[in-house]
Design a protein around this motif. Structure first.
Motif, PDB file in Angstrom:
ATOM      1  N   GLN A  96       0.824  -1.198   0.000  1.00 39.65           N
ATOM      2  CA  GLN A  96       0.000   0.000   0.000  1.00 39.65           C
ATOM      3  C   GLN A  96       0.863   1.254   0.000  1.00 39.65           C
ATOM      4  OE1 GLN A  96      -1.752   1.171   3.658  1.00 39.65           O
ATOM      5  NE2 GLN A  96      -3.564   2.101   2.714  1.00 39.65           N
ATOM      6  N   GLU A 102      -3.920   1.393  -1.649  1.00 42.83           N
ATOM      7  CA  GLU A 102      -5.129   0.624  -1.353  1.00 42.83           C
ATOM      8  C   GLU A 102      -4.828  -0.869  -1.386  1.00 42.83           C
ATOM      9  OE1 GLU A 102      -8.201   1.512  -0.545  1.00 42.83           O
ATOM     10  OE2 GLU A 102      -7.698   3.647  -0.524  1.00 42.83           O
ATOM     11  N   GLU A 108      -8.390  -7.939   0.059  1.00 44.17           N
ATOM     12  CA  GLU A 108      -9.667  -7.731   0.725  1.00 44.17           C
ATOM     13  C   GLU A 108     -10.398  -9.055   0.910  1.00 44.17           C
ATOM     14  OE1 GLU A 108     -11.888  -4.863  -1.432  1.00 44.17           O
ATOM     15  OE2 GLU A 108     -10.759  -3.155  -0.643  1.00 44.17           O
ATOM     16  N   SER A 166      -4.361   3.415  10.438  1.00 46.20           N
ATOM     17  CA  SER A 166      -5.536   3.429   9.560  1.00 46.20           C
ATOM     18  C   SER A 166      -5.589   2.159   8.724  1.00 46.20           C
ATOM     19  CB  SER A 166      -5.507   4.665   8.651  1.00 46.20           C
ATOM     20  OG  SER A 166      -4.385   4.618   7.774  1.00 46.20           O
ATOM     21  N   PHE A 167      -4.429   1.658   8.329  1.00 42.82           N
ATOM     22  CA  PHE A 167      -4.402   0.422   7.556  1.00 42.82           C
ATOM     23  C   PHE A 167      -4.859  -0.767   8.407  1.00 42.82           C
ATOM     24  CE2 PHE A 167      -2.021  -3.323   5.960  1.00 42.82           C
ATOM     25  CZ  PHE A 167      -2.605  -3.408   4.710  1.00 42.82           C
ATOM     26  N   ASP A 169      -6.921  -0.595  10.879  1.00 45.41           N
ATOM     27  CA  ASP A 169      -8.373  -0.448  11.000  1.00 45.41           C
ATOM     28  C   ASP A 169      -9.085  -0.946   9.746  1.00 45.41           C
ATOM     29  OD1 ASP A 169      -8.128   0.613  13.498  1.00 45.41           O
ATOM     30  OD2 ASP A 169      -8.332   2.713  12.869  1.00 45.41           O
ATOM     31  N   ARG A 170      -8.499  -0.679   8.600  1.00 47.32           N
ATOM     32  CA  ARG A 170      -9.118  -1.126   7.337  1.00 47.32           C
ATOM     33  C   ARG A 170      -9.175  -2.658   7.273  1.00 47.32           C
ATOM     34  NH1 ARG A 170      -9.375   0.724   1.971  1.00 47.32           N
ATOM     35  NH2 ARG A 170     -10.649  -0.783   0.817  1.00 47.32           N
ATOM     36  N   LEU A 171      -8.054  -3.308   7.600  1.00 54.23           N
ATOM     37  CA  LEU A 171      -8.039  -4.771   7.568  1.00 54.23           C
ATOM     38  C   LEU A 171      -8.980  -5.346   8.625  1.00 54.23           C
ATOM     39  CD1 LEU A 171      -4.281  -5.690   7.046  1.00 54.23           C
ATOM     40  CD2 LEU A 171      -6.064  -5.308   5.338  1.00 54.23           C
ATOM     41  N   GLN A 173     -11.714  -4.033   9.710  1.00 53.00           N
ATOM     42  CA  GLN A 173     -13.092  -3.891   9.241  1.00 53.00           C
ATOM     43  C   GLN A 173     -13.435  -4.962   8.214  1.00 53.00           C
ATOM     44  OE1 GLN A 173     -15.536  -1.714  10.437  1.00 53.00           O
ATOM     45  NE2 GLN A 173     -16.708  -3.231   9.275  1.00 53.00           N
ATOM     46  N   LEU A 174     -12.489  -5.264   7.330  1.00 51.92           N
ATOM     47  CA  LEU A 174     -12.715  -6.343   6.359  1.00 51.92           C
ATOM     48  C   LEU A 174     -12.950  -7.669   7.077  1.00 51.92           C
ATOM     49  CD1 LEU A 174      -9.901  -5.463   3.773  1.00 51.92           C
ATOM     50  CD2 LEU A 174     -12.375  -5.318   3.369  1.00 51.92           C
TER      51      LEU A 174
END
Length: 425
Positions: A96, A102, A108, A166-167, A169-171, A173-174
């Protein structure tokens, strides 16, 4: 960030290319940097890639040691999956930073499937998210330490910290989205959770009491103070239906296992065992933390039943046979007692040895009362008096010594079943 299953994405558009290992990032990462980060070339090609293997190892170790649910998973042999999930997150993070900013579609799908697998394996969403938080914290501490050794401008350090969290958190959430899907799809989830709870209880003291209590609350199983563990054999039907909701069943074990809150009604338990069409041995009543000991007693009793030492009943309860179990818990101790205390009987022919051994065992159990002994053995009191006199002549002062009498009785418990099998054979 783990699963007891390999996290294989299910989506049709997922890329089939293999995920690079952490040690391979140096070659793939230095293509083009994200324009708002401006990392020096030495960081792009050397510092970050060299840090990733150590970060992966520390995250894997800490997830297993600090989060009880993953501690149990690691002990059950799933360390490799923990490490693979950690490396996937780190490789994706560096990709990323140095490429698009992304995660890829394949990434994802990987982390959604990771969450789905966690749900179907019975772990909690709280533990999964805690693993992501812990991983992000460890990764940032390592990167910050590297920034002290290889200085960066303060604005770049701040941006790097923002990207790490933030990354993560993104993972997370997935994975949470996949977890929700897994919970919705898994109609047998409660059964799997209960099976897993059995295994955690029997994996003590390695498994923490906190993780057992947490899972017990999730499946609605009131945690008892004392339990018994039962082994089932030759069952014909589902044992879960036979023993009711208060029993925890592991039907997938090599020999099906049941954890029962104590006390139990032996009559009802025998009926439940009969309903399965099989046979059972129930271990000694113990505190919950000692449940593995109850299982060991049950397995010892099952062996002794097969050997003819314990009665060949469909239900054997260890609490009814504690002295016999004690004698057989340590290999050879029974033979030592026989040689020490029963030599006068061992010198007799087998038939006479058995006759006097049975008489001696009954006499000791009745506390030396010849009247009770004659009635129990359905023999004339004079005959019993004569035979007891023979025993007293054989054993002499031993029969007047309290410790010797106890050892003689224990030796008889060990020897009589063997002499009886020898006579029958």
């Amino acid at each position: 960030m783990t699963s007891t299953k390999a996290a294989t994405p299910r989506r049709a558009h997922t890329s089939s290319r293999p995920t690079p290992r952490v040690g391979q990032v140096a070659k793939s990462a230095g293509v083009s940097a994200a324009p708002d980060l401006r990392l020096p070339r030495r960081w792009i090609e050397g510092v970050l890639p060299s840090e990733l293997p150590q970060i992966a190892r520390e995250i894997s170790r800490r997830v297993q040691s600090d989060i009880p649910e993953y501690r149990w998973a690691a002990e059950a042999g799933h360390t490799r999956t923990i490490r693979e999930s950690t490396e996937k997150a780190l490789v994706t993070f560096v990709t990323q930073i140095f490429r698009t900013g992304e995660p890829t579609v394949e990434t994802e799908a990987f982390f959604r499937e990771l969450g789905r697998s966690e749900a179907t394996d019975g772990r909690s969403l709280e533990a999964l998210l805690a693993a992501f938080r812990l991983g992000a914290l460890i990764a940032w501490r390592r990167i910050a330490a590297a920034a002290e050794r290889n200085p960066l401008p303060s604005d770049i350090v701040a941006r790097l910290a923002e990207l790490v969290f933030s990354f993560a958190d993104r993972l997370a959430q997935l994975a949470a989205d996949g977890f929700a899907d897994g919970r919705a799809e898994d109609v047998d989830g409660q059964g799997r959770l209960r099976t897993r709870l059995v295994r955690m209880i029997l994996n003590q003291p390695t498994t923490s009491p906190e993780s057992i209590t947490e899972l017990a609350v999730r499946v609605g199983w009131p945690v008892p103070d004392r339990v018994l563990v039962m082994e089932l054999k030759d069952i014909l039907t589902d044992p879960g239906a036979a023993f009711g909701p208060r029993a925890l069943v592991d039907p997938e074990a090599a020999v099906p296992l049941v954890v029962l809150p104590a006390p139990v009604d032996v009559v009802l338990l025998a009926a439940a065992v009969a309903a399965t069409g099989g046979r059972a041995v129930v271990g000694c009543t113990v505190s919950l933390v000692d449940a593995p000991k109850s299982l060991r007693w049950a397995r010892l009793a099952a062996r002794l039943r097969d050997e003819g030492v314990l009665p060949d009943h469909d239900l054997v309860v260890c609490d009814d046979h504690v002295p016999t179990l004690l004698l057989h818990a340590e290999s050879g101790i029974g033979a030592v007692l026989v040689a020490r205390r029963l030599q006068p009987l061992c010198d007799l022919p087998l038939a006479r040895r058995l006759k006097f051994a049975r008489l001696l065992a009954a006499w000791l159990e009745y506390g030396g009362s010849q009247a009770d002994l004659a009635q129990t053995m359905n023999a004339h009191r004079q005959t019993v008096h004569y035979r007891v006199g023979r025993l007293q002549a054989m054993f002499g002062s031993q029969l007047a010594d309290r410790d010797a009498r106890l050892e003689i009785l224990l030796a008889l418990r060990w020897a009589l079943p063997r002499w009886q099998r020898e006579a029958a054979g």
